[in-house]
Design a protein around this motif. Structure first.
Motif, PDB file in Angstrom:
ATOM      1  N   TYR A 103      41.169  27.910  58.102  1.00 23.85           N
ATOM      2  CA  TYR A 103      41.707  26.508  57.411  1.00 23.85           C
ATOM      3  C   TYR A 103      40.959  25.443  57.941  1.00 23.85           C
ATOM      4  O   TYR A 103      41.155  24.180  57.354  1.00 23.85           O
ATOM      5  CB  TYR A 103      43.148  26.419  57.004  1.00 23.85           C
ATOM      6  CG  TYR A 103      43.842  27.149  56.145  1.00 23.85           C
ATOM      7  CD1 TYR A 103      44.210  27.145  54.933  1.00 23.85           C
ATOM      8  CD2 TYR A 103      44.170  28.708  56.571  1.00 23.85           C
ATOM      9  CE1 TYR A 103      44.973  27.616  54.233  1.00 23.85           C
ATOM     10  CE2 TYR A 103      44.650  29.480  55.760  1.00 23.85           C
ATOM     11  CZ  TYR A 103      45.165  29.050  54.528  1.00 23.85           C
ATOM     12  OH  TYR A 103      45.808  30.066  53.549  1.00 23.85           O
ATOM     13  N   GLY A 104      39.970  25.321  58.740  1.00 23.44           N
ATOM     14  CA  GLY A 104      39.613  24.351  59.342  1.00 23.44           C
ATOM     15  C   GLY A 104      39.978  24.140  60.952  1.00 23.44           C
ATOM     16  O   GLY A 104      39.430  23.254  61.487  1.00 23.44           O
ATOM     17  N   GLY A 105      41.085  24.622  61.199  1.00 28.23           N
ATOM     18  CA  GLY A 105      41.717  24.531  62.322  1.00 28.23           C
ATOM     19  C   GLY A 105      42.511  23.047  62.462  1.00 28.23           C
ATOM     20  O   GLY A 105      42.274  22.044  61.914  1.00 28.23           O
ATOM     21  N   PHE A 106      43.824  23.427  63.010  1.00 26.51           N
ATOM     22  CA  PHE A 106      44.828  22.077  63.241  1.00 26.51           C
ATOM     23  C   PHE A 106      45.300  21.749  64.586  1.00 26.51           C
ATOM     24  O   PHE A 106      45.091  22.859  65.708  1.00 26.51           O
ATOM     25  CB  PHE A 106      46.077  22.299  62.403  1.00 26.51           C
ATOM     26  CG  PHE A 106      45.778  22.802  60.800  1.00 26.51           C
ATOM     27  CD1 PHE A 106      45.205  21.781  60.214  1.00 26.51           C
ATOM     28  CD2 PHE A 106      45.798  24.159  60.693  1.00 26.51           C
ATOM     29  CE1 PHE A 106      44.962  22.083  58.963  1.00 26.51           C
ATOM     30  CE2 PHE A 106      45.655  24.314  59.107  1.00 26.51           C
ATOM     31  CZ  PHE A 106      45.149  23.392  58.320  1.00 26.51           C
ATOM     32  N   GLU A 107      45.464  20.611  65.042  1.00 24.22           N
ATOM     33  CA  GLU A 107      45.789  20.237  66.065  1.00 24.22           C
ATOM     34  C   GLU A 107      47.421  20.420  66.577  1.00 24.22           C
ATOM     35  O   GLU A 107      47.922  20.593  65.608  1.00 24.22           O
ATOM     36  CB  GLU A 107      45.489  18.884  66.406  1.00 24.22           C
ATOM     37  CG  GLU A 107      44.213  18.632  66.044  1.00 24.22           C
ATOM     38  CD  GLU A 107      43.102  18.881  67.012  1.00 24.22           C
ATOM     39  OE1 GLU A 107      43.317  19.427  68.119  1.00 24.22           O
ATOM     40  OE2 GLU A 107      41.716  18.994  66.901  1.00 24.22           O
ATOM     41  N   GLU A 108      47.418  20.591  67.675  1.00 25.92           N
ATOM     42  CA  GLU A 108      48.984  20.671  68.264  1.00 25.92           C
ATOM     43  C   GLU A 108      49.753  19.505  67.765  1.00 25.92           C
ATOM     44  O   GLU A 108      49.475  18.409  67.797  1.00 25.92           O
ATOM     45  CB  GLU A 108      49.062  20.698  69.982  1.00 25.92           C
ATOM     46  CG  GLU A 108      50.460  21.299  70.231  1.00 25.92           C
ATOM     47  CD  GLU A 108      50.388  21.328  71.735  1.00 25.92           C
ATOM     48  OE1 GLU A 108      51.399  21.364  72.221  1.00 25.92           O
ATOM     49  OE2 GLU A 108      49.290  21.668  72.354  1.00 25.92           O
ATOM     50  N   GLY A 109      50.998  19.698  67.304  1.00 23.89           N
ATOM     51  CA  GLY A 109      51.841  18.865  66.640  1.00 23.89           C
ATOM     52  C   GLY A 109      51.599  18.426  65.359  1.00 23.89           C
ATOM     53  O   GLY A 109      52.528  17.769  64.727  1.00 23.89           O
ATOM     54  N   ASP A 110      50.479  18.893  64.670  1.00 23.75           N
ATOM     55  CA  ASP A 110      50.345  18.648  63.052  1.00 23.75           C
ATOM     56  C   ASP A 110      51.552  19.337  62.304  1.00 23.75           C
ATOM     57  O   ASP A 110      51.972  20.377  62.796  1.00 23.75           O
ATOM     58  CB  ASP A 110      49.098  19.174  62.577  1.00 23.75           C
ATOM     59  CG  ASP A 110      47.781  18.443  63.179  1.00 23.75           C
ATOM     60  OD1 ASP A 110      48.003  17.232  63.450  1.00 23.75           O
ATOM     61  OD2 ASP A 110      46.692  18.796  62.984  1.00 23.75           O
TER      62      ASP A 110
END
Length: 389
Positions: free
Chosen positions: A284-291
């Motif tokens: 999905y494009g990658g998400f950051e910790e806490g998103d």
């Protein structure tokens, strides 16, 4: 005289649905049937139900075996079949009264070795027609090869892999089914359908249907297997080897590559995050910790994503929605109505479309935009993951 058609029904602990399934087969307008019920070591009352129907209809044959899995159950059914053509019905599904007659008419008119039709996907009160990705018509294998497994639109099959939407000439199916390794569990239908298509001279594709694939409670909550990666790789290797032996790899390798991404996304999506441990859900494009995320869709992909995010813990789940939320709630899944999105939007950073096919995903995207969701927050598989760049 109309040709004899064998209908094979693999049965394993299906007592809740088996009666409806068998009734729908014996009530078919097409009468020259052989109905083979393969009891694969059921531990519920499925065996008794099978035996009961032997006394109801003399076209029914019961094959009993110890539990060996669906591949071996199908092989046992094929070995027992005496018809000119073979079709399938799963024990927890049902067919409309004229379904097999329609298949027989298509075969007779086209003189096809394989008939491939559409089916209905039933969830609760929602019934959706699933068609093949190629237009209706009669094809030679050379015409189908470039799009047989994958149309190029993620992820949409040219010919759907389900056995239960196919009518096979008996000699083709026996060869294709009996060559499948019983260790193939993930994608066992595909391991028969695509090699079988390579053996056919003529394939009839139609949009007619009458088969109802019903997502029951047992099929909604998928079991998570720790050896899933290996199971998928066994299937992929089997198909690659089959295509190589048939000399068609140049036209199928790109389809298999897309199919690999599809299978792993649907069954073990966390595998794509191994190369970049700082990102979550790289497809999905990658998400950051806490998103903070919301999942839209509670089918197989939605459940896979939900389990992964709950287990991983790096991003926060702000909700999980699906228009059929009541069905999933009855199975104990914490799914809400999409109506919550209007209130929830300020609280989440992204909403993930948990649907594997592009046409359905874009329809969901249009719906989300129509209810006021910011388009920049809507995420689906990246072009790179889909093989576009």
């Amino acid at each position: 005289m109309c040709r004899k058609i064998s209908i094979v029904v693999p049965v394993y602990n299906a007592e809740c649905y088996l009666g409806q399934c068998i009734e729908s087969i014996i009530s078919q307008s097409y009468r020259n049937l052989e109905i083979i019920l393969v009891n694969d070591g059921s531990t519920d009352h499925s065996s008794e139900i099978c035996r009961h129907y032997v006394g109801v209809d003399d076209r029914i044959v019961v094959v009993d075996q110890k539990n060996q899995g669906v591949v071996r159950a199908r092989q046992s059914g094929v070995e027992a079949a005496t018809g000119d053509f073979i079709g399938w019905v799963d024990a927890d599904d049902w067919i409309e009264p004229e379904y097999i007659e329609k298949l027989a008419e298509l075969q007779k008119e086209s003189e096809a070795d394989i008939v491939a039709v559409a089916h209905y996907h039933d969830i609760g009160g929602d019934s959706r027609l699933i068609k093949n990705g190629v237009d209706a018509g009669v094809y030679g294998v050379e015409q189908l090869l470039p799009v047989m497994l994958y149309t190029g639109k993620f992820f949409e099959y040219g010919i759907t892999p389900q056995l239960y939407t196919k009518l096979f000439r008996v000699d083709i199916l026996k060869k294709a089914q009996l060559m499948v390794d019983a260790h193939i569990i993930a994608g066992d239908d595909a391991a028969v359908v695509y090699p079988g298509l390579l053996m056919a001279d003529r394939v009839c594709v139609s949009d007619i249907s009458g088969y109802h694939y019903v997502q029951h409670p047992a099929s909604i909550t998928k079991t998570c297997f720790t050896e899933e990666t290996e199971r998928i790789r066994v299937l992929l290797k089997f198909l690659a080897d089959t295509f190589s032996k048939a000399g068609v790899s140049a036209r199928t390798d790109h389809q298999l590559a897309a199919y690999e991404n599809y299978m792993f996304a649907l069954r073990q999506i966390d595998i794509f995050d191994i190369a970049d441990s700082k990102k979550v859900l790289v497809p999905y494009g990658g998400f950051e910790e806490g998103d903070r995320l919301i999942i839209y869709g509670a089918g197989v992909l939605g459940q896979e994503i939900y389990r992964y995010l709950e287990r991983d813990g790096r991003v926060r789940l702000g909700g999980w929605v699906d228009k059929n939320y009541e069905v999933y709630r009855r199975q104990g899944l914490p799914v809400d109505s999409p109506d919550i999105l209007a209130k929830a939007e300020p609280e989440f950073k992204y909403i993930l479309i948990a649907n594997i096919t592009e046409s359905a995903a874009m329809a969901i995207r249009d719906f989300l935009l129509s209810v006021g969701v910011n388009g920049e927050k809507i995420k689906w598989f990246t072009p790179k993951f889909r093989g576009i760049v």
